[in-house]
Scaffold this motif. Sequence first.
Motif, PDB file in Angstrom:
ATOM      1  N   LYS A  48      42.353  63.765  26.883  1.00 33.87           N
ATOM      2  CA  LYS A  48      43.318  64.822  26.593  1.00 33.87           C
ATOM      3  C   LYS A  48      43.281  65.198  25.104  1.00 33.87           C
ATOM      4  N   SER A  49      43.272  64.180  24.239  1.00 40.03           N
ATOM      5  CA  SER A  49      43.246  64.459  22.807  1.00 40.03           C
ATOM      6  C   SER A  49      41.920  65.093  22.388  1.00 40.03           C
ATOM      7  N   THR A  50      40.821  64.700  23.024  1.00 31.67           N
ATOM      8  CA  THR A  50      39.518  65.307  22.732  1.00 31.67           C
ATOM      9  C   THR A  50      39.514  66.774  23.145  1.00 31.67           C
ATOM     10  N   LEU A  51      40.087  67.075  24.311  1.00 30.88           N
ATOM     11  CA  LEU A  51      40.154  68.455  24.799  1.00 30.88           C
ATOM     12  C   LEU A  51      40.997  69.322  23.854  1.00 30.88           C
ATOM     13  N   VAL A  52      42.161  68.805  23.450  1.00 30.07           N
ATOM     14  CA  VAL A  52      43.037  69.556  22.532  1.00 30.07           C
ATOM     15  C   VAL A  52      42.323  69.806  21.209  1.00 30.07           C
ATOM     16  N   LEU A  53      41.620  68.801  20.708  1.00 28.02           N
ATOM     17  CA  LEU A  53      40.891  68.945  19.454  1.00 28.02           C
ATOM     18  C   LEU A  53      39.772  69.981  19.569  1.00 28.02           C
ATOM     19  N   ARG A  54      39.070  69.996  20.692  1.00 33.57           N
ATOM     20  CA  ARG A  54      38.008  70.986  20.907  1.00 33.57           C
ATOM     21  C   ARG A  54      38.584  72.401  20.964  1.00 33.57           C
ATOM     22  N   LEU A 114      45.777  85.562  18.868  1.00 27.71           N
ATOM     23  CA  LEU A 114      44.825  84.550  18.390  1.00 27.71           C
ATOM     24  C   LEU A 114      45.433  83.738  17.259  1.00 27.71           C
ATOM     25  N   TYR A 115      46.084  84.408  16.311  1.00 22.98           N
ATOM     26  CA  TYR A 115      46.681  83.694  15.187  1.00 22.98           C
ATOM     27  C   TYR A 115      47.768  82.728  15.666  1.00 22.98           C
ATOM     28  N   TRP A 116      48.684  83.211  16.513  1.00 19.58           N
ATOM     29  CA  TRP A 116      49.785  82.353  16.945  1.00 19.58           C
ATOM     30  C   TRP A 116      49.314  81.226  17.854  1.00 19.58           C
ATOM     31  N   LEU A 117      48.267  81.443  18.635  1.00 19.92           N
ATOM     32  CA  LEU A 117      47.680  80.338  19.409  1.00 19.92           C
ATOM     33  C   LEU A 117      47.161  79.254  18.454  1.00 19.92           C
ATOM     34  N   TRP A 118      46.467  79.686  17.411  1.00 20.05           N
ATOM     35  CA  TRP A 118      45.957  78.734  16.418  1.00 20.05           C
ATOM     36  C   TRP A 118      47.119  78.011  15.729  1.00 20.05           C
ATOM     37  N   VAL A 170      50.458  71.071  17.604  1.00 27.90           N
ATOM     38  CA  VAL A 170      50.126  70.152  18.701  1.00 27.90           C
ATOM     39  C   VAL A 170      49.151  69.089  18.199  1.00 27.90           C
ATOM     40  N   VAL A 171      48.139  69.522  17.449  1.00 28.85           N
ATOM     41  CA  VAL A 171      47.152  68.586  16.879  1.00 28.85           C
ATOM     42  C   VAL A 171      47.833  67.639  15.891  1.00 28.85           C
ATOM     43  N   ILE A 172      48.718  68.167  15.066  1.00 32.04           N
ATOM     44  CA  ILE A 172      49.421  67.320  14.088  1.00 32.04           C
ATOM     45  C   ILE A 172      50.229  66.237  14.797  1.00 32.04           C
ATOM     46  N   LYS A 190      48.093  64.664   8.638  1.00 36.81           N
ATOM     47  CA  LYS A 190      49.090  64.767   7.555  1.00 36.81           C
ATOM     48  C   LYS A 190      48.649  65.803   6.511  1.00 36.81           C
ATOM     49  N   LEU A 191      47.354  65.840   6.223  1.00 39.52           N
ATOM     50  CA  LEU A 191      46.840  66.834   5.277  1.00 39.52           C
ATOM     51  C   LEU A 191      46.970  68.255   5.828  1.00 39.52           C
ATOM     52  N   LEU A 192      46.731  68.418   7.132  1.00 37.76           N
ATOM     53  CA  LEU A 192      46.879  69.738   7.758  1.00 37.76           C
ATOM     54  C   LEU A 192      48.322  70.220   7.660  1.00 37.76           C
TER      55      LEU A 192
END
Length: 198
Positions: free
Chosen positions: A6-12, A44-48, A54-56, A66-68
């Motif tokens: 799940k975390s790999t998919l979200v990161l991709r 596109l911007y708001w999805l990002w 979510v990634v954080i 934390k840097l992000l």
Amino acid sequence: MSPNKKSTLVLRVYLILSLLLALDCLLYYFKFISLRGYYSDVVLYWLWFVTSFVVIVMFWKKLMAKLLLTGIILTIVLSILPMMIPFYAWILSTTSLGLLIDKNLNENYRAQIVGYSVMAPPWLEVIKKHGLLEKRILKSTDYQLMNDDTNAKIRFAKDIIFRNETDSTLTLTLFYGGPNKTITLDKTTGNIIAIKPN
């Protein structure tokens, strides 16, 4: 699905969105090319942006998360410091607040009146459609359309009407409900050739 997958998919997904957003920004900055339609870039911007959080949350134990978060917060704070001008530009360009008129002229062209600055009046853009992408071929300000009628400014237009097209020109009318402006522009250079009040 396991937490690892799940975390790999979200990161991709996040990396793909980041690349698409970066490419979209670079193409618009250098070539005036963006995704088709006003709201495509906004979505596109708001999805990002949402996916960033979510990634954080998912990777909070990692230093990069934390840097992000620090980078996002610093960017927002720094945009507020200089009289909030960059902050307003960010809000107006990533929401519908900066859009006054969005008009589909025909199957080849779209026109919009937008304003992304609190320091400059809204301007007219004519955009040529190319499948999933589009290219801005004209950006015109009040100064370029100036005449003796101070009420006939771009920001006061109620509609944008397609008049005709030749091999080299495109003619539009800014409709005000009173005296209107008919603009003929060169499709190759984007320069205004003629302005007729009517």
